[in-house]
Design a protein around this motif. Sequence first.
Motif, PDB file in Angstrom:
ATOM      1  N   GLU A   1      29.799  14.269 -28.455  1.00 29.01           N
ATOM      2  CA  GLU A   1      28.856  13.199 -28.785  1.00 29.01           C
ATOM      3  C   GLU A   1      28.677  13.062 -30.295  1.00 29.01           C
ATOM      4  O   GLU A   1      28.464  11.969 -30.804  1.00 29.01           O
ATOM      5  CB  GLU A   1      27.507  13.454 -28.112  1.00 29.01           C
ATOM      6  N   MET A   2      28.779  14.165 -31.021  1.00 24.42           N
ATOM      7  CA  MET A   2      28.637  14.148 -32.474  1.00 24.42           C
ATOM      8  C   MET A   2      29.915  13.681 -33.176  1.00 24.42           C
ATOM      9  O   MET A   2      29.927  13.543 -34.390  1.00 24.42           O
ATOM     10  CB  MET A   2      28.247  15.540 -32.973  1.00 24.42           C
ATOM     11  N   GLY A   3      30.989  13.484 -32.394  1.00 20.51           N
ATOM     12  CA  GLY A   3      32.213  12.945 -32.977  1.00 20.51           C
ATOM     13  C   GLY A   3      33.326  13.937 -33.250  1.00 20.51           C
ATOM     14  O   GLY A   3      34.152  13.705 -34.139  1.00 20.51           O
ATOM     15  N   ALA A   4      33.381  15.028 -32.506  1.00 21.81           N
ATOM     16  CA  ALA A   4      34.483  15.975 -32.687  1.00 21.81           C
ATOM     17  C   ALA A   4      35.818  15.248 -32.571  1.00 21.81           C
ATOM     18  O   ALA A   4      35.994  14.379 -31.717  1.00 21.81           O
ATOM     19  CB  ALA A   4      34.399  17.091 -31.650  1.00 21.81           C
ATOM     20  N   ASN A   5      36.744  15.588 -33.439  1.00 21.85           N
ATOM     21  CA  ASN A   5      38.041  14.923 -33.507  1.00 21.85           C
ATOM     22  C   ASN A   5      39.002  15.499 -32.468  1.00 21.85           C
ATOM     23  O   ASN A   5      39.816  16.372 -32.781  1.00 21.85           O
ATOM     24  CB  ASN A   5      38.627  15.046 -34.911  1.00 21.85           C
ATOM     25  N   LEU A   6      38.925  15.005 -31.249  1.00 19.86           N
ATOM     26  CA  LEU A   6      39.770  15.517 -30.168  1.00 19.86           C
ATOM     27  C   LEU A   6      41.219  15.059 -30.296  1.00 19.86           C
ATOM     28  O   LEU A   6      42.080  15.536 -29.553  1.00 19.86           O
ATOM     29  CB  LEU A   6      39.198  15.093 -28.814  1.00 19.86           C
TER      30      LEU A   6
ATOM     31  N   ALA B   1      41.840  20.139 -30.244  1.00 21.88           N
ATOM     32  CA  ALA B   1      42.080  20.038 -28.796  1.00 21.88           C
ATOM     33  C   ALA B   1      42.591  21.371 -28.249  1.00 21.88           C
ATOM     34  O   ALA B   1      42.082  21.895 -27.256  1.00 21.88           O
ATOM     35  CB  ALA B   1      43.066  18.914 -28.496  1.00 21.88           C
ATOM     36  N   PHE B   2      43.615  21.927 -28.902  1.00 23.74           N
ATOM     37  CA  PHE B   2      44.204  23.198 -28.481  1.00 23.74           C
ATOM     38  C   PHE B   2      43.135  24.290 -28.417  1.00 23.74           C
ATOM     39  O   PHE B   2      42.966  24.957 -27.402  1.00 23.74           O
ATOM     40  CB  PHE B   2      45.307  23.591 -29.470  1.00 23.74           C
ATOM     41  N   ALA B   3      42.398  24.445 -29.510  1.00 28.82           N
ATOM     42  CA  ALA B   3      41.385  25.506 -29.572  1.00 28.82           C
ATOM     43  C   ALA B   3      40.276  25.280 -28.558  1.00 28.82           C
ATOM     44  O   ALA B   3      39.795  26.232 -27.939  1.00 28.82           O
ATOM     45  CB  ALA B   3      40.811  25.585 -30.984  1.00 28.82           C
TER      46      ALA B   3
ATOM     47  N   ALA C   1      40.954  14.686 -24.918  1.00 29.86           N
ATOM     48  CA  ALA C   1      41.694  15.720 -25.639  1.00 29.86           C
ATOM     49  C   ALA C   1      43.062  15.909 -24.970  1.00 29.86           C
ATOM     50  O   ALA C   1      43.160  15.902 -23.749  1.00 29.86           O
ATOM     51  CB  ALA C   1      40.917  17.034 -25.644  1.00 29.86           C
ATOM     52  N   ASP C   2      44.088  16.063 -25.784  1.00 26.91           N
ATOM     53  CA  ASP C   2      45.454  16.221 -25.270  1.00 26.91           C
ATOM     54  C   ASP C   2      45.608  17.600 -24.643  1.00 26.91           C
ATOM     55  O   ASP C   2      45.594  18.613 -25.344  1.00 26.91           O
ATOM     56  CB  ASP C   2      46.460  16.027 -26.397  1.00 26.91           C
TER      57      ASP C   2
ATOM     58  N   THR D   1      51.198  25.526 -26.534  1.00 23.42           N
ATOM     59  CA  THR D   1      50.254  24.641 -25.858  1.00 23.42           C
ATOM     60  C   THR D   1      49.126  25.498 -25.265  1.00 23.42           C
ATOM     61  O   THR D   1      49.289  26.716 -25.110  1.00 23.42           O
ATOM     62  CB  THR D   1      50.932  23.858 -24.716  1.00 23.42           C
ATOM     63  N   PRO D   2      48.012  24.879 -24.893  1.00 23.81           N
ATOM     64  CA  PRO D   2      46.936  25.660 -24.270  1.00 23.81           C
ATOM     65  C   PRO D   2      47.411  26.437 -23.037  1.00 23.81           C
ATOM     66  O   PRO D   2      46.997  27.570 -22.819  1.00 23.81           O
ATOM     67  CB  PRO D   2      45.897  24.600 -23.886  1.00 23.81           C
ATOM     68  N   LEU D   3      48.294  25.840 -22.265  1.00 20.72           N
ATOM     69  CA  LEU D   3      48.785  26.505 -21.058  1.00 20.72           C
ATOM     70  C   LEU D   3      49.492  27.820 -21.387  1.00 20.72           C
ATOM     71  O   LEU D   3      49.475  28.763 -20.604  1.00 20.72           O
ATOM     72  CB  LEU D   3      49.735  25.569 -20.300  1.00 20.72           C
TER      73      LEU D   3
END
Length: 120
Positions: free
Chosen positions: A24-29, A35-37, A56-57, A66-68
């Motif tokens: 909501e505050m505008g995090a850059n997804l 996104a990864f973190a 988020a990707d 990748t996150p996976l």
Amino acid sequence: MKVSEADRMILEAKTAEETKKAIEMGANLKDPHIAFAGFVLAHELKQIEILRDAGADINAMYLGRTPLMEVETGEKTELLLKGGADPNIKDKDGLIAPMIHQSYEKTKIFLEKNKKYRRW
């Protein structure tokens, strides 16, 4: 790289509510690092769903992973796969997520839930 307060909140979020507030505050997804973190550091499964639903990707690459490839629990692995994570993306060394995760629990999830992706 300058990190905004909202981005820092994503990185430090321990609850789904904190993740929502950061978005909501505008995090850059759109930033692959954020996104990864966000996916990898999620403390609650709901955080993964919130990040995914916010755009988020789920396959965001950071440092060739990748996150996976980085999540530590079978539950997170399963949720990422259900959310569209691609287990066939290669890391910087040419390995795919199932090759990286040698634990029985994660391998079992890949084999049982994603037979269409088994190419190894």
